[in-house]
Design a protein around this motif. Structure first.
Motif, PDB file in Angstrom:
ATOM      1  N   GLU A  22     -38.841  15.770 -60.701  1.00 40.47           N
ATOM      2  CA  GLU A  22     -39.470  14.534 -61.165  1.00 40.47           C
ATOM      3  C   GLU A  22     -38.995  14.144 -62.571  1.00 40.47           C
ATOM      4  O   GLU A  22     -39.801  13.985 -63.494  1.00 40.47           O
ATOM      5  CB  GLU A  22     -40.991  14.661 -61.115  1.00 40.47           C
ATOM      6  N   SER A  52     -36.319  16.019 -57.039  1.00 45.30           N
ATOM      7  CA  SER A  52     -37.606  15.719 -56.405  1.00 45.30           C
ATOM      8  C   SER A  52     -38.189  14.527 -57.146  1.00 45.30           C
ATOM      9  O   SER A  52     -38.082  14.428 -58.372  1.00 45.30           O
ATOM     10  CB  SER A  52     -38.555  16.918 -56.493  1.00 45.30           C
ATOM     11  N   THR A  53     -38.753  13.595 -56.389  1.00 51.79           N
ATOM     12  CA  THR A  53     -39.321  12.402 -57.014  1.00 51.79           C
ATOM     13  C   THR A  53     -40.447  11.831 -56.161  1.00 51.79           C
ATOM     14  O   THR A  53     -40.347  11.848 -54.935  1.00 51.79           O
ATOM     15  CB  THR A  53     -38.257  11.308 -57.259  1.00 51.79           C
ATOM     16  N   MET A  56     -40.260   6.268 -54.280  1.00 58.27           N
ATOM     17  CA  MET A  56     -39.448   6.020 -53.094  1.00 58.27           C
ATOM     18  C   MET A  56     -38.202   5.191 -53.399  1.00 58.27           C
ATOM     19  O   MET A  56     -37.172   5.367 -52.759  1.00 58.27           O
ATOM     20  CB  MET A  56     -40.275   5.336 -52.008  1.00 58.27           C
ATOM     21  N   GLU A  58     -36.394   5.512 -55.958  1.00 60.13           N
ATOM     22  CA  GLU A  58     -35.418   6.483 -56.449  1.00 60.13           C
ATOM     23  C   GLU A  58     -34.842   7.289 -55.290  1.00 60.13           C
ATOM     24  O   GLU A  58     -33.646   7.557 -55.249  1.00 60.13           O
ATOM     25  CB  GLU A  58     -36.055   7.420 -57.473  1.00 60.13           C
ATOM     26  N   ALA A  59     -35.683   7.662 -54.359  1.00 60.07           N
ATOM     27  CA  ALA A  59     -35.205   8.423 -53.204  1.00 60.07           C
ATOM     28  C   ALA A  59     -34.147   7.628 -52.441  1.00 60.07           C
ATOM     29  O   ALA A  59     -33.162   8.209 -51.954  1.00 60.07           O
ATOM     30  CB  ALA A  59     -36.369   8.782 -52.289  1.00 60.07           C
ATOM     31  N   SER A  60     -34.320   6.329 -52.356  1.00 55.13           N
ATOM     32  CA  SER A  60     -33.359   5.515 -51.609  1.00 55.13           C
ATOM     33  C   SER A  60     -31.995   5.444 -52.293  1.00 55.13           C
ATOM     34  O   SER A  60     -31.014   5.044 -51.676  1.00 55.13           O
ATOM     35  CB  SER A  60     -33.916   4.108 -51.376  1.00 55.13           C
ATOM     36  N   CYS A  62     -30.420   8.119 -53.257  1.00 56.86           N
ATOM     37  CA  CYS A  62     -29.775   9.403 -52.989  1.00 56.86           C
ATOM     38  C   CYS A  62     -28.904   9.345 -51.733  1.00 56.86           C
ATOM     39  O   CYS A  62     -29.080   8.484 -50.883  1.00 56.86           O
ATOM     40  CB  CYS A  62     -30.841  10.485 -52.835  1.00 56.86           C
ATOM     41  N   VAL A  65     -32.021  12.273 -48.080  1.00 54.97           N
ATOM     42  CA  VAL A  65     -33.421  12.336 -48.479  1.00 54.97           C
ATOM     43  C   VAL A  65     -34.156  13.279 -47.545  1.00 54.97           C
ATOM     44  O   VAL A  65     -33.962  13.228 -46.325  1.00 54.97           O
ATOM     45  CB  VAL A  65     -34.067  10.922 -48.404  1.00 54.97           C
ATOM     46  N   LEU A  67     -37.947  13.897 -46.646  1.00 55.21           N
ATOM     47  CA  LEU A  67     -39.316  13.402 -46.820  1.00 55.21           C
ATOM     48  C   LEU A  67     -40.271  14.524 -46.435  1.00 55.21           C
ATOM     49  O   LEU A  67     -40.218  15.042 -45.314  1.00 55.21           O
ATOM     50  CB  LEU A  67     -39.545  12.163 -45.950  1.00 55.21           C
ATOM     51  N   PRO A  79     -30.770   7.766 -46.481  1.00 58.42           N
ATOM     52  CA  PRO A  79     -31.830   6.749 -46.450  1.00 58.42           C
ATOM     53  C   PRO A  79     -31.585   5.642 -45.420  1.00 58.42           C
ATOM     54  O   PRO A  79     -32.513   5.232 -44.723  1.00 58.42           O
ATOM     55  CB  PRO A  79     -31.828   6.178 -47.875  1.00 58.42           C
TER      56      PRO A  79
END
Length: 172
Positions: A22, A52-53, A56, A58-60, A62, A65, A67, A79
Motif C-alpha cells: 500500500e 498491494s493496494t 482499484m 491503481e490495480a488496473s 498493473c 492483478v 483480487l 486487468p
C-alpha cells in the motif's frame, strides 16, 4: 514525499524484485500519479514489482492483478482479461433521490448487484440487458417518485469485477 524517499532507499541496492505494501495510502492525487509513473519506469528497467493496494484504479495499472477478499483468491489475470469476463449487464443510474435509489433498484431487480459508484449507483443485472431494461428501469423509478432519471449502459472497471466476484463467491 516520505513514500518517494522510502522508494529511493529501497532502490539503493538495485533489487530485482520490489515488494510494496500500500505505497500510496494517504498520498495526495498528484503524488500518487507521480509515484506510479516512477514505478512504470522502474519496471521498464527490468525490476519486478509486487504491489498491494486498496485502490482499484491503481490495480488496473498493473500487468497482472490478484483480487483477494478475506484470504480468498477470486481472480488472477491481466486487468483487461478480468474486465472482459464481467458476467453481467452493467448500468449507471442517477436520479433526484439518490438516498432511496439503491433500495428502489433492489426492489425492481432483487437479484441485481446494486452499489454506489461515484455520483451514480451501479446496477449489475444478472438476468436482463439492453434498451428494454433501461426503459423498464426508467419507468419503475418514475413510478417510485424519482425525478431527473438517468440510466445508461456502462462498461465495467476492475472495481465492478471485484464486487461481482465477491458476490459470486459469497465473500462479500
Amino acid at each position: 514525499m516520505k513514500q518517494k524517499l522510502a522508494l529511493s532507499c529501497a532502490l539503493i541496492h538495485k533489487p530485482e524484485i520490489l515488494i510494496l505494501d500500500e505505497p500510496t495510502t494517504g498520498v495526495d492525487a498528484v503524488s500518487r500519479r507521480e509515484f506510479w509513473e516512477l514505478l512504470k519506469k522502474m519496471q521498464q528497467t527490468g525490476i519486478t514489482i509486487l504491489v498491494s493496494t486498496p485502490y482499484m484504479d491503481e490495480a488496473s495499472r498493473c500487468d497482472r492483478v490478484a483480487l483477494i477478499q478475506n484470504g480468498n483468491l477470486l481472480a488472477v489475470n491481466p486487468p483487461k482479461l478480468i474486465i472482459s469476463e464481467y458476467p453481467y449487464s452493467l448500468y449507471a443510474v442517477r436520479t433526484s433521490d439518490m438516498y432511496e435509489l439503491p433500495a428502489d433498484l433492489h426492489e425492481m431487480d432483487p437479484e441485481a448487484l446494486v452499489y454506489r459508484f461515484g455520483d451514480t449507483v451501479h446496477l449489475s443485472s444478472k438476468t436482463a440487458h439492453g434498451k428494454t431494461y433501461i426503459k423498464k428501469s426508467h419507468s419503475f423509478l418514475a413510478e417510485a417518485g424519482h425525478g431527473a432519471i438517468y440510466v445508461i449502459s456502462q462498461d465495467p472497471v476492475i472495481e465492478d469485477c471485484f464486487l461481482a466476484l465477491m458476490d459470486k463467491s459469497g465473500t462479500s
